[in-house]
Write a protein that holds these residues in place. Sequence first.
Motif, PDB file in Angstrom:
ATOM      1  N   ASN A   1      37.568  34.000  37.466  1.00  0.00           N
ATOM      2  CA  ASN A   1      38.628  34.974  37.732  1.00  0.00           C
ATOM      3  C   ASN A   1      39.252  35.451  36.445  1.00  0.00           C
ATOM      4  OD1 ASN A   1      38.954  35.018  40.783  1.00  0.00           O
ATOM      5  ND2 ASN A   1      38.879  32.838  40.328  1.00  0.00           N
TER       6      ASN A   1
ATOM      7  N   THR B   1      43.975  36.725  48.127  1.00  0.00           N
ATOM      8  CA  THR B   1      44.978  37.530  47.419  1.00  0.00           C
ATOM      9  C   THR B   1      45.101  38.905  48.085  1.00  0.00           C
ATOM     10  OG1 THR B   1      44.398  36.443  45.353  1.00  0.00           O
ATOM     11  CG2 THR B   1      45.634  38.485  45.164  1.00  0.00           C
TER      12      THR B   1
ATOM     13  N   MET C   1      42.436  48.031  38.756  1.00  0.00           N
ATOM     14  CA  MET C   1      41.280  47.137  38.545  1.00  0.00           C
ATOM     15  C   MET C   1      40.430  47.157  39.813  1.00  0.00           C
ATOM     16  SD  MET C   1      43.247  44.011  36.566  1.00  0.00           S
ATOM     17  CE  MET C   1      41.909  43.265  35.666  1.00  0.00           C
TER      18      MET C   1
ATOM     19  N   GLY D   1      37.109  45.399  40.232  1.00  0.00           N
ATOM     20  CA  GLY D   1      37.089  43.946  40.001  1.00  0.00           C
ATOM     21  C   GLY D   1      37.027  43.206  41.337  1.00  0.00           C
TER      22      GLY D   1
ATOM     23  N   VAL E   1      39.278  41.313  43.089  1.00  0.00           N
ATOM     24  CA  VAL E   1      40.370  41.564  44.047  1.00  0.00           C
ATOM     25  C   VAL E   1      40.329  43.029  44.503  1.00  0.00           C
ATOM     26  CG1 VAL E   1      42.874  41.600  44.400  1.00  0.00           C
ATOM     27  CG2 VAL E   1      41.851  39.784  43.026  1.00  0.00           C
ATOM     28  N   GLY E   2      40.069  43.933  43.557  1.00  0.00           N
ATOM     29  CA  GLY E   2      40.075  45.364  43.875  1.00  0.00           C
ATOM     30  C   GLY E   2      39.104  45.686  45.007  1.00  0.00           C
TER      31      GLY E   2
ATOM     32  N   LYS F   1      32.085  53.261  37.297  1.00  0.00           N
ATOM     33  CA  LYS F   1      32.174  52.406  38.479  1.00  0.00           C
ATOM     34  C   LYS F   1      32.601  53.173  39.732  1.00  0.00           C
ATOM     35  CE  LYS F   1      33.300  48.584  35.386  1.00  0.00           C
ATOM     36  NZ  LYS F   1      34.287  47.596  34.947  1.00  0.00           N
TER      37      LYS F   1
ATOM     38  N   PRO G   1      48.199  44.733  39.336  1.00  0.00           N
ATOM     39  CA  PRO G   1      47.791  43.559  38.564  1.00  0.00           C
ATOM     40  C   PRO G   1      47.878  43.797  37.062  1.00  0.00           C
ATOM     41  CG  PRO G   1      45.865  44.842  39.132  1.00  0.00           C
ATOM     42  CD  PRO G   1      47.068  45.656  39.555  1.00  0.00           C
ATOM     43  N   LEU G   2      48.462  44.925  36.639  1.00  0.00           N
ATOM     44  CA  LEU G   2      48.423  45.302  35.216  1.00  0.00           C
ATOM     45  C   LEU G   2      49.675  44.878  34.466  1.00  0.00           C
ATOM     46  CD1 LEU G   2      46.880  48.897  35.530  1.00  0.00           C
ATOM     47  CD2 LEU G   2      45.715  46.799  34.821  1.00  0.00           C
TER      48      LEU G   2
ATOM     49  N   ALA H   1      47.350  41.899  33.553  1.00  0.00           N
ATOM     50  CA  ALA H   1      46.095  42.067  32.799  1.00  0.00           C
ATOM     51  C   ALA H   1      46.324  42.794  31.487  1.00  0.00           C
ATOM     52  CB  ALA H   1      45.073  42.814  33.645  1.00  0.00           C
TER      53      ALA H   1
ATOM     54  N   VAL I   1      48.609  33.544  44.548  1.00  0.00           N
ATOM     55  CA  VAL I   1      47.983  32.669  45.557  1.00  0.00           C
ATOM     56  C   VAL I   1      47.706  31.267  45.019  1.00  0.00           C
ATOM     57  CG1 VAL I   1      46.925  34.334  47.139  1.00  0.00           C
ATOM     58  CG2 VAL I   1      45.655  33.552  45.150  1.00  0.00           C
TER      59      VAL I   1
ATOM     60  N   GLY J   1      32.755  43.862  40.824  1.00  0.00           N
ATOM     61  CA  GLY J   1      32.811  42.757  41.781  1.00  0.00           C
ATOM     62  C   GLY J   1      32.902  41.422  41.070  1.00  0.00           C
TER      63      GLY J   1
HETATM   64  N1  LIG Z   1      48.506  36.779  41.689  1.00  0.00           N
HETATM   65  C1  LIG Z   1      47.392  36.350  42.223  1.00  0.00           C
HETATM   66  O1  LIG Z   1      47.412  35.551  43.138  1.00  0.00           O
HETATM   67  C2  LIG Z   1      46.103  36.873  41.689  1.00  0.00           C
HETATM   68  C3  LIG Z   1      44.894  36.439  42.217  1.00  0.00           C
HETATM   69  C4  LIG Z   1      43.722  36.977  41.713  1.00  0.00           C
HETATM   70  C5  LIG Z   1      43.771  37.918  40.703  1.00  0.00           C
HETATM   71  N2  LIG Z   1      44.967  38.283  40.206  1.00  0.00           N
HETATM   72  C6  LIG Z   1      45.065  39.312  39.164  1.00  0.00           C
HETATM   73  O2  LIG Z   1      44.402  40.442  39.640  1.00  0.00           O
HETATM   74  C7  LIG Z   1      43.820  41.149  38.572  1.00  0.00           C
HETATM   75  C8  LIG Z   1      42.364  41.367  38.872  1.00  0.00           C
HETATM   76  O3  LIG Z   1      41.698  40.132  38.872  1.00  0.00           O
HETATM   77  P1  LIG Z   1      40.142  40.077  39.203  1.00  0.00           P
HETATM   78  O4  LIG Z   1      39.736  38.644  39.010  1.00  0.00           O
HETATM   79  O5  LIG Z   1      39.878  40.761  40.480  1.00  0.00           O
HETATM   80  O6  LIG Z   1      39.607  41.004  38.053  1.00  0.00           O
HETATM   81  P2  LIG Z   1      38.177  41.196  37.512  1.00  0.00           P
HETATM   82  O7  LIG Z   1      37.178  41.054  38.575  1.00  0.00           O
HETATM   83  O8  LIG Z   1      38.119  40.340  36.314  1.00  0.00           O
HETATM   84  O9  LIG Z   1      38.244  42.719  37.043  1.00  0.00           O
HETATM   85  C9  LIG Z   1      37.976  43.079  35.770  1.00  0.00           C
HETATM   86  C10 LIG Z   1      37.938  44.599  35.739  1.00  0.00           C
HETATM   87  O10 LIG Z   1      39.248  45.117  35.712  1.00  0.00           O
HETATM   88  C11 LIG Z   1      39.308  46.279  34.901  1.00  0.00           C
HETATM   89  N3  LIG Z   1      40.402  46.201  33.924  1.00  0.00           N
HETATM   90  C12 LIG Z   1      41.529  46.950  33.911  1.00  0.00           C
HETATM   91  N4  LIG Z   1      42.347  46.581  32.926  1.00  0.00           N
HETATM   92  C13 LIG Z   1      41.742  45.574  32.289  1.00  0.00           C
HETATM   93  C14 LIG Z   1      42.093  44.779  31.182  1.00  0.00           C
HETATM   94  N5  LIG Z   1      43.252  44.916  30.523  1.00  0.00           N
HETATM   95  N6  LIG Z   1      41.227  43.846  30.766  1.00  0.00           N
HETATM   96  C15 LIG Z   1      40.055  43.654  31.394  1.00  0.00           C
HETATM   97  N7  LIG Z   1      39.676  44.375  32.474  1.00  0.00           N
HETATM   98  C16 LIG Z   1      40.514  45.321  32.915  1.00  0.00           C
HETATM   99  C17 LIG Z   1      37.919  46.400  34.267  1.00  0.00           C
HETATM  100  O11 LIG Z   1      37.233  47.405  34.983  1.00  0.00           O
HETATM  101  P3  LIG Z   1      37.324  48.950  34.531  1.00  0.00           P
HETATM  102  O12 LIG Z   1      36.122  49.174  33.660  1.00  0.00           O
HETATM  103  O13 LIG Z   1      37.274  49.676  35.786  1.00  0.00           O
HETATM  104  O14 LIG Z   1      38.611  49.061  33.806  1.00  0.00           O
HETATM  105  C18 LIG Z   1      37.260  45.070  34.504  1.00  0.00           C
HETATM  106  O15 LIG Z   1      35.854  45.176  34.691  1.00  0.00           O
HETATM  107  C19 LIG Z   1      44.133  40.346  37.308  1.00  0.00           C
HETATM  108  O16 LIG Z   1      45.315  40.839  36.742  1.00  0.00           O
HETATM  109  C20 LIG Z   1      44.373  38.957  37.865  1.00  0.00           C
HETATM  110  O17 LIG Z   1      45.179  38.168  37.023  1.00  0.00           O
HETATM  111  C21 LIG Z   1      46.122  37.779  40.679  1.00  0.00           C
END
Ligand SMILES: NC(=O)c1ccc[n+]([C@@H]2O[C@H](COP(=O)([O-])OP(=O)(O)OC[C@H]3O[C@@H](n4cnc5c(N)ncnc54)[C@H](OP(=O)(O)O)[C@@H]3O)[C@@H](O)[C@H]2O)c1
Length: 339
Positions: free
Chosen positions: A40, A126, A147, A150, A152-153, A176, A215-216, A240, A280, A333
């Motif tokens: 993650n 989430t 995002m 990604g 979650v997205g 994407k 999430p930013l 992020a 979460v 993904g």
């Molecule tokens: N609070 C919670 O319970 C919870 C749980 C899960 C995740 N999260 C948060 O949700 C967010 C997404 O997590 P994820 O695991 O789904 O993400 P992920 O799969 O790692 O998504 C990464 C993608 O996000 C985009 N992106 C946008 N800004 C970025 C940055 N500053 N650095 C790197 N990539 C960036 C990139 O795609 P593009 O090429 O399209 O920019 C990258 O390929 C994160 O902030 C994470 O901490 C929170």
Amino acid sequence: MRAVWITRAGGPEVLQVREGPDPVPAAGEVRVRVRAAGLNFAEVLARQGLYPDAPRLPAVVGYEVAGVVDALGPDTSGPAPGTRVMAMVRFGGHADVVCVPSAQAVPMPERMTFEEAAAIPVNYLTAYHMLFRVAAVRPGERVLVHMAAGGVGIAVLQLCRTVEGILTFGTASASKHAALREEGCAYPIDYRTADWAAEVRRLTGGEGLDVVLDPLGGADTRKGYALLREAGRLVCYGFANLSGEGGRSYLRVAAQMVQVPLFNPISLMNQNRSVAGVNVGHLWHRRDLLGEELAALMELYAAGAIRPRVSATFPLERAAEAHRQLQERRNVGKVLLVP
Ligand SMILES: NC(=O)c1ccc[n+]([C@@H]2O[C@H](COP(=O)([O-])OP(=O)(O)OC[C@H]3O[C@@H](n4cnc5c(N)ncnc54)[C@H](OP(=O)(O)O)[C@@H]3O)[C@@H](O)[C@H]2O)c1
């Protein structure tokens, strides 16, 4: 056992696979032989020393695994050895074996693969929790997720498709956008070449959004809040923006921190807006909340309404490449470690 250690804060090169004795399950725990573990964004932040929830380094992180139960601790009634489970851990999931409280190890549906099961807990809980408990989305609403390509997205986009008439807006790199459309995103927005907030205003005829999932952090939270229309909800769930493609920078962290908005209850009231937060990882022990949500997700999976999209799998020895995929924004993904 083998596990991926974050030896100190730094780039992907600080990751190291180390061998050690198998852990022994304590009372109330089961031991799981891991077949797939989710990676993650939080763990990418942890490796950079930017994740306050992370254990003290050196450490093994990892919030979710799928595998087979092979031992029970004292006073533990199940799941029985041999059961295929998905499990929510905190931490230690990036390993080939991990112990977890038995209530957090849930039997997997028969048809589900280990890769799918390891991709579900963090991303889909989430997304589900934000959309259906916190934001309580309704048919026909407009939802923005950042995002969007990604883990979650994509879970958010798939879940929005299960509610009639929801219009989704998603920010992601242009390459994407085809994948986002496949997942039901009505308006993919390339945040790299356009001001995403101006684009949302244009696409909604100036009316704005009902739900913003953020999430930013920092300035983007501020912009998202400004886009809410009456009864709009902002759900904050990440920061992020603290991470860059090049690695940790104190200047970037400081610049982002000073832009975090402060919300005033009187303005919230007068503007009819809500602001909420979700983490979460802090809910793993709340079986009353998450058990119900996971059960709903399993029904959606059985009905074919959701399907984790796996971007890539890596053996533990190549965990650094897995981290690079996320940090360098190359995934669409979920990225998984497969011991
Ligand atoms: N609070 C919670 O319970 C919870 C749980 C899960 C995740 N999260 C948060 O949700 C967010 C997404 O997590 P994820 O695991 O789904 O993400 P992920 O799969 O790692 O998504 C990464 C993608 O996000 C985009 N992106 C946008 N800004 C970025 C940055 N500053 N650095 C790197 N990539 C960036 C990139 O795609 P593009 O090429 O399209 O920019 C990258 O390929 C994160 O902030 C994470 O901490 C929170």
